[in-house]
Write a protein that holds these residues in place. Structure first.
Motif, mmCIF file in Angstrom:
data_model
loop_
_atom_site.group_PDB
_atom_site.id
_atom_site.type_symbol
_atom_site.label_atom_id
_atom_site.label_comp_id
_atom_site.label_asym_id
_atom_site.label_seq_id
_atom_site.Cartn_x
_atom_site.Cartn_y
_atom_site.Cartn_z
ATOM 1 N N ARG A 52 0.838 -1.203 0.000
ATOM 2 C CA ARG A 52 0.000 0.000 0.000
ATOM 3 C C ARG A 52 0.876 1.258 0.000
ATOM 4 N NH1 ARG A 52 -5.262 1.526 1.052
ATOM 5 N NH2 ARG A 52 -5.461 3.526 2.123
ATOM 6 N N LYS A 56 0.832 4.162 -2.762
ATOM 7 C CA LYS A 56 0.596 5.563 -2.387
ATOM 8 C C LYS A 56 1.825 6.443 -2.655
ATOM 9 C CE LYS A 56 -3.546 5.513 -0.472
ATOM 10 N NZ LYS A 56 -4.585 6.532 -0.426
ATOM 11 N N ARG A 58 4.721 6.235 -1.216
ATOM 12 C CA ARG A 58 5.519 6.523 -0.010
ATOM 13 C C ARG A 58 6.829 5.752 -0.002
ATOM 14 N NH1 ARG A 58 0.175 6.993 2.945
ATOM 15 N NH2 ARG A 58 0.126 4.739 2.951
ATOM 16 N N SER A 119 1.426 -2.560 27.670
ATOM 17 C CA SER A 119 0.690 -1.298 27.699
ATOM 18 C C SER A 119 0.375 -0.852 29.119
ATOM 19 C CB SER A 119 -0.592 -1.427 26.885
ATOM 20 O OG SER A 119 -1.249 -2.618 27.191
ATOM 21 N N PRO A 146 2.875 1.606 12.367
ATOM 22 C CA PRO A 146 3.524 2.354 11.286
ATOM 23 C C PRO A 146 3.064 3.813 11.200
ATOM 24 C CG PRO A 146 2.683 0.239 10.493
ATOM 25 C CD PRO A 146 2.103 0.455 11.852
ATOM 26 N N ASN A 190 -2.000 4.919 29.011
ATOM 27 C CA ASN A 190 -3.228 4.206 29.388
ATOM 28 C C ASN A 190 -3.803 4.639 30.723
ATOM 29 O OD1 ASN A 190 -3.968 2.641 27.163
ATOM 30 N ND2 ASN A 190 -2.115 1.426 27.468
ATOM 31 N N MET A 226 -10.873 9.040 16.327
ATOM 32 C CA MET A 226 -11.851 7.941 16.428
ATOM 33 C C MET A 226 -12.622 8.158 17.718
ATOM 34 S SD MET A 226 -9.727 4.461 15.954
ATOM 35 C CE MET A 226 -9.502 3.698 14.377
ATOM 36 N N PHE A 234 -10.999 -1.293 18.282
ATOM 37 C CA PHE A 234 -9.767 -1.337 17.493
ATOM 38 C C PHE A 234 -8.605 -1.871 18.354
ATOM 39 C CE2 PHE A 234 -6.196 1.591 16.110
ATOM 40 C CZ PHE A 234 -6.030 1.107 14.826
ATOM 41 N N ILE A 235 -8.556 -1.458 19.614
ATOM 42 C CA ILE A 235 -7.495 -1.930 20.534
ATOM 43 C C ILE A 235 -7.748 -3.390 20.905
ATOM 44 C CG2 ILE A 235 -6.590 -1.673 22.900
ATOM 45 C CD1 ILE A 235 -7.241 1.373 22.643
HETATM 46 N N1 CAA Z 1 -1.682 -0.014 9.763
HETATM 47 C C1 CAA Z 1 -0.957 0.797 8.981
HETATM 48 N N2 CAA Z 1 -1.427 1.943 8.481
HETATM 49 C C2 CAA Z 1 -2.690 2.252 8.749
HETATM 50 C C3 CAA Z 1 -3.528 1.442 9.526
HETATM 51 C C4 CAA Z 1 -2.970 0.253 10.043
HETATM 52 N N3 CAA Z 1 -3.687 -0.559 10.806
HETATM 53 N N4 CAA Z 1 -4.733 2.024 9.623
HETATM 54 C C5 CAA Z 1 -4.668 3.165 8.921
HETATM 55 N N5 CAA Z 1 -3.434 3.315 8.425
HETATM 56 C C6 CAA Z 1 -2.925 4.436 7.644
HETATM 57 C C7 CAA Z 1 -3.318 4.299 6.247
HETATM 58 O O1 CAA Z 1 -2.145 4.053 5.499
HETATM 59 C C8 CAA Z 1 -3.943 5.620 5.879
HETATM 60 O O2 CAA Z 1 -3.177 6.299 4.949
HETATM 61 P P1 CAA Z 1 -3.459 6.126 3.391
HETATM 62 O O3 CAA Z 1 -4.962 6.121 3.179
HETATM 63 O O4 CAA Z 1 -2.774 7.299 2.826
HETATM 64 O O5 CAA Z 1 -2.826 4.834 2.998
HETATM 65 C C9 CAA Z 1 -3.878 6.494 7.122
HETATM 66 O O6 CAA Z 1 -3.453 5.643 8.193
HETATM 67 C C10 CAA Z 1 -5.226 7.054 7.431
HETATM 68 O O7 CAA Z 1 -6.137 5.983 7.463
HETATM 69 P P2 CAA Z 1 -7.664 6.117 7.060
HETATM 70 O O8 CAA Z 1 -7.832 7.237 6.086
HETATM 71 O O9 CAA Z 1 -8.130 4.767 6.643
HETATM 72 O O10 CAA Z 1 -8.415 6.412 8.411
HETATM 73 P P3 CAA Z 1 -8.190 7.562 9.461
HETATM 74 O O11 CAA Z 1 -7.907 8.872 8.829
HETATM 75 O O12 CAA Z 1 -9.317 7.442 10.411
HETATM 76 O O13 CAA Z 1 -6.872 7.142 10.232
HETATM 77 C C11 CAA Z 1 -6.056 6.100 12.178
HETATM 78 C C12 CAA Z 1 -6.763 5.910 10.849
HETATM 79 C C13 CAA Z 1 -4.618 6.560 11.918
HETATM 80 C C14 CAA Z 1 -6.030 4.739 12.835
HETATM 81 C C15 CAA Z 1 -6.796 7.188 12.999
HETATM 82 O O14 CAA Z 1 -8.170 6.888 13.051
HETATM 83 C C16 CAA Z 1 -6.297 7.317 14.412
HETATM 84 O O15 CAA Z 1 -5.308 7.985 14.670
HETATM 85 N N6 CAA Z 1 -7.013 6.684 15.370
HETATM 86 C C17 CAA Z 1 -6.636 6.688 16.774
HETATM 87 C C18 CAA Z 1 -5.524 5.706 16.987
HETATM 88 C C19 CAA Z 1 -5.098 5.664 18.412
HETATM 89 O O16 CAA Z 1 -5.589 6.359 19.277
HETATM 90 N N7 CAA Z 1 -4.139 4.782 18.665
HETATM 91 C C20 CAA Z 1 -3.665 4.562 19.987
HETATM 92 C C21 CAA Z 1 -4.394 3.384 20.524
HETATM 93 S S1 CAA Z 1 -3.899 3.062 22.150
HETATM 94 C C22 CAA Z 1 -2.550 2.125 21.965
HETATM 95 O O17 CAA Z 1 -2.130 1.724 20.932
HETATM 96 C C23 CAA Z 1 -1.849 1.827 23.199
HETATM 97 C C24 CAA Z 1 -2.413 0.849 24.108
HETATM 98 O O18 CAA Z 1 -1.653 0.452 24.961
HETATM 99 C C25 CAA Z 1 -3.789 0.350 24.110
#
Ligand code: CAA
Length: 283
Positions: A52, A56, A58, A119, A146, A190, A226, A234-235
């Motif tokens: 991907r 894109k 990249r 975490s 990533p 967290n 989100m 998602f988590i």
């Molecule tokens: N892996 C790799 N790249 C991903 C991905 C994944 N699972 N999901 C999305 N992306 C990338 C995509 O490449 C996409 O870019 P392109 O379309 O240019 O290829 C870009 O992110 C944006 O994705 P989308 O347009 O599909 O959706 P979005 O704008 O909603 O972004 C998101 C997706 C980056 C996940 C965003 O919704 C976000 O930041 N969400 C919150 C994430 C967050 O809070 N994470 C922390 C969780 S807590 C944790 O991890 C710690 C713990 O201990 C629990």
């Protein structure tokens, strides 16, 4: 200390993402999982995401192929004998983690740093089962690895300064920002995120609003990418419950009590996106 070879233990969502960012940054990576299927699934996910990135614009096809070649599969913990840095990214369970660290301590070279992507579990307690607590540290990546810029670097009680510096520099070499935090339940990420998610679940449980409405309020009203219930799915709801239990037990304060609805969903096997159902349904 120079880090060349990195071993990642666990090829799930987090482990595969961590292996990917190291490989893309030119490190030799050993991706380990005891389960062959999980390992193949993890590698497939990496290849899909890199393809991907090529689509894109990249990265080039050559860069993708070079990154893929940097990752070798491992099904034996003994492979840690060649690693400078081992990052454990298995299930959030203290017994599982400590048994892996005990083994790694025997196998990994004396100079190797043993990091956990936990975490919320105490780094100090994980370090205590090894004979090198000064070389044990928390390296907490965010999901999706990533994309997210943060690595929370957690110092255990005995973590040495040079080990902290090496891990910080290594995280920066992945184009991430390393933030130093101390070893306390849930660290910073967290401690703050999970009670918010738990509160969103209570809001649903008490009938204040439907899931879509709760998420919409937080997305449009607070500019969160989100909503909290989507993020929980998602988590993984099992991970969310485990983190809340760690906070509840660690602080002994009922403000961290996991919402009964969260428990119920986990008992039902509704674990979020990965199981096809959580607060929302996924196909
Ligand atoms: N892996 C790799 N790249 C991903 C991905 C994944 N699972 N999901 C999305 N992306 C990338 C995509 O490449 C996409 O870019 P392109 O379309 O240019 O290829 C870009 O992110 C944006 O994705 P989308 O347009 O599909 O959706 P979005 O704008 O909603 O972004 C998101 C997706 C980056 C996940 C965003 O919704 C976000 O930041 N969400 C919150 C994430 C967050 O809070 N994470 C922390 C969780 S807590 C944790 O991890 C710690 C713990 O201990 C629990």
């Amino acid at each position: 200390m120079t880090i060349n070879k990195v071993m990642v233990i666990g090829a799930g969502q987090m482990g595969a993402g961590i292996a990917q960012v190291f490989a893309v940054s030119g490190y030799d990576v050993l991706l380990h999982d005891a389960n062959d299927e999980a390992l193949d699934r993890g590698i497939k996910g990496i290849e899909r995401r890199l393809a991907r990135d090529v689509d894109k614009g990249r990265m080039t096809e050559d860069e993708k192929n070079a990154s893929t070649l940097k990752i070798k599969k491992s099904t034996k913990l003994d492979d840690a004998g060649a690693a400078d840095l081992v990052i454990e990214a298995v299930i959030e369970n203290m017994d599982v983690k400590t048994s892996i660290f005990r083994e790694l301590d025997k196998i990994a070279p004396e100079h190797a740093i043993l990091a956990s992507n936990t975490s919320s579990l105490p780094i100090t307690e994980i370090a205590a089962v090894t004979n090198r607590p000064e070389k044990v540290i928390g390296m907490h990546f965010m999901n999706p690895v990533p994309v997210m810029k943060l690595v929370e670097v957690i110092r255990g009680l005995a973590t040495a300064d040079d080990v902290f510096e090496t891990v910080k520099e290594t995280a920066e070499s992945l184009k991430k920002t390393a933030v130093e935090v101390n070893d306390f339940p849930g660290f910073v990420s967290n401690r703050i995120l999970m009670p918010m998610i738990n509160e969103a679940i209570y809001t649903l449980f008490e009938g204040v609003a439907e899931p879509e409405a709760i998420d919409e309020v937080m997305k449009l009203g607070m500019n969160h990418p989100m909503g909290p219930l989507t993020l929980a799915d998602f988590i993984g709801l099992d991970t969310c419950l485990y983190i809340m239990e760690t906070l509840h037990e660690g602080f002994g304060d009922d403000k961290y009590r996991p919402c009964p609805l969260l428990r119920k969903y986990v008992k039902a096997g509704w674990l979020g996106k990965k199981s096809g159902r959580g607060f929302y349904q996924y196909n």
